[in-house]
Design an enzyme around this catalytic site. Sequence first.
Site, mmCIF file in Angstrom:
data_model
loop_
_atom_site.group_PDB
_atom_site.id
_atom_site.type_symbol
_atom_site.label_atom_id
_atom_site.label_comp_id
_atom_site.label_asym_id
_atom_site.label_seq_id
_atom_site.Cartn_x
_atom_site.Cartn_y
_atom_site.Cartn_z
ATOM 1 N N GLU A 165 5.660 7.972 -2.234
ATOM 2 C CA GLU A 165 4.538 8.909 -2.343
ATOM 3 C C GLU A 165 4.833 10.037 -3.333
ATOM 4 O O GLU A 165 3.962 10.442 -4.105
ATOM 5 C CB GLU A 165 4.177 9.464 -0.962
ATOM 6 C CG GLU A 165 3.474 8.461 -0.044
ATOM 7 C CD GLU A 165 4.412 7.438 0.586
ATOM 8 O OE1 GLU A 165 5.649 7.665 0.530
ATOM 9 O OE2 GLU A 165 3.935 6.427 1.123
ATOM 10 N N HIS A 213 -0.431 7.421 11.842
ATOM 11 C CA HIS A 213 -1.630 6.810 11.277
ATOM 12 C C HIS A 213 -2.915 7.507 11.731
ATOM 13 O O HIS A 213 -4.000 6.982 11.509
ATOM 14 C CB HIS A 213 -1.722 5.334 11.658
ATOM 15 C CG HIS A 213 -0.723 4.461 10.970
ATOM 16 N ND1 HIS A 213 0.617 4.557 11.198
ATOM 17 C CD2 HIS A 213 -0.883 3.471 10.054
ATOM 18 C CE1 HIS A 213 1.249 3.652 10.452
ATOM 19 N NE2 HIS A 213 0.372 2.989 9.743
#
Lengths: 404, 335
Positions: free
Chosen positions: B61, B130
């Site tokens: 990321e 999540h």
Amino acid sequence: MSSATSVDKSVDGEKPELAHKQFEEPRSDLPGLGGSDRGGPDERGPEEELVQILTPMGERISQPVLDTWVADVDGDQLVSLYEDMVVVRRIDVEATALQRQGELGLWPPLLGQEASQIGSARALRKDDFVFTSYRENAVAYARGVQLVDLVRVWRGTAFSGWNPFDVGMATPQVIIGAQTLHATGYAIGCQKDGVDSVAVAYFGDGATSQGDVSEAMIFAASFNAPVIFFCQNNQWAISEPVGLQAVRPIADRSPGFGIPSMRVDGNDVLAVMAATRIALDRARTGGGPTFIEAVTYRMGPHTTSDDPSRYEDGAEHEEWAAKDPILRLERYLESAGILTDEVRAAVKTKSDEVAREFRAECVGLKNPEPLSVFENVYAAPHSGLERQKRQYAAYLSYVEGGTR
Amino acid sequence: MTEQLTLSRALNAGLRRSLADNDRVLLMGEDIGTLGGVFRVTDGLKAEFGADRVIDTPLAEAGIVGTAIGLAYRGYRPVCEIQFDGFIYPAFDQIVAQVAKLHYRTGGNLVLPITIRVPYGGGIGAVEHHSESPEAYFAHTAGLRVVTCANPQDAYSMIREAVASDDPVLFFEPKRRYWVKGDVDFEEEALPLGSARIVATGSDVTLVAYGPLVATALDAALAAADDGLSVEVIDLRSLSPVDFDTVEASVRKTGRLVITHEAAQSGGIGAEIAASITDRCFYHLEAAPQRVTGFDIPYPPAKLEEHFLPDLDRILDAVDRVMGRENSLTGWSAS
């Protein structure tokens, strides 16, 4: 059962097929790395297997691969490199004095790293783009940054001295290693644009421990980006010796990412320039990224706030002083009859002039206007910030009639 | 032309249009190319625009955002996808210390037209990392714009505005609403990116919501109407800047404010709105502003998420509180 045995069994003694093609022996066409043993800590001395053209005594030795890359560097160019190194050292001394006199908040000296920075930066084209850390003041000088622009950051009047696009040099980075990703992204952009410009990331030995540097190498390798990872291993990350960051030579790391590397004597301006030109040529011709470890030494403190006497071994310091980058070029130029008294005097005059101008520009810098604190946070107006700015303007005029 | 689309397909259409309109626009992220993204938001775009513009990246990321900065230096307009809310933290330095600050640090010479798309929020029974709502970290960061869409029309318009913005935009996508359908008018003139929208008018209470909870807030307004209460619902849309003018005008009318979000309460968007609106219209308030939020805990396991997420009943309970009606805390004492 040893892990090695179980691996052998699992693949039935055959080499596993790799998803990506194996990088062809990364070192085969590049000088600088000879060690073939892999795995354990490195036992090599700091100078072993370093590529060199100029010895510390100023002798020019034959280095067949590198020599061809600096064959065009004639006497005038050598003097020019010498002048640059003398000038940036003089700037460094002046800046340290300015800090001691309270004119600069801080200064990160580059003493000892002149050859690494000048040799590499002078190899670049105008359309190349460098992404540096905060110690690359010689790189900035070589890129054409104005003297006044070198001090803004350290005097605290701005976070960037110059417009990056004027000189092909990004705003220097304080977060260690972060700029390597920016360089890689820029290089990917060059590739997409179909130009042969190259991005160069400058960073230190300490930065190689940062995840960003590993991620940058992964992206660069996967996209074959035209980027050079130029690591100045100056042996220190403030007080931490390079051995804490890497138990093997830093140049050994990038081949594992699929990026060939070179390990050059960072105090040898010609070797550095040759290595950089090799890497530039690879990048411009679609060869992808290259890693250069320029082995040098930080002869000064980390910054003007640092005290190396708490951690540095005096004997090691003296050892490196004998390998000084300017001294060795001076010796070579003398023996080659290039460095005449006249030339020496001209260089001295130039460096004194630069120092004088540097000082004058520095002390002449005015503090920015108070409300400029709100400028350039956003490219377009932001309603929340606009309100704060208007309220603070009202406050300023209320308490002090608009000035402070 | 109007078409009925899911929120996910509307984002896809907005990204397609952005790619078509400007060849400096690039999409980059994990699994966004060949797969079309784990939520299929980028479905078909690699086939249409090529691997050169819809880029599957390594799983890093910080690498995605950091290379996007280099591309911005080169004049590109990267749109990065962070696969899930909880995966954004490895990129935190590149977002907060680099993307957000570089315009300022370069004295305005570098623009960073970088959009960072983040599917966020809970309610889908997912595993850990999540279901998070990390928007407050970014709304707290100068230099970023932070927005979130709540319906397909805004998804289409706002993603295009985000990509066209010369400022970096954190674009939060309410993942549990990806499959909600709605009309999308491709030619509709969009509201400016930093503005809120009143999605239900009312006179008794102002209910501020954003992203996944706008639908819940609308349900609450309907339920309150059955009870004789008139609730005005504001879809905030932008968390930085917050369109306080719209909220202020509403609260001056209603005198009561309830804010709801999934993110934890302390130091959150709701706290900022409560403080700013109290400051702006203290003498118009009939009751202390109330927040209905996630608790100050890590997002819990899926079988407990109903005890974390604000829902219709918790919102109505807060509405009762600002109305001075009997509610769950009537007679309650901390001691």
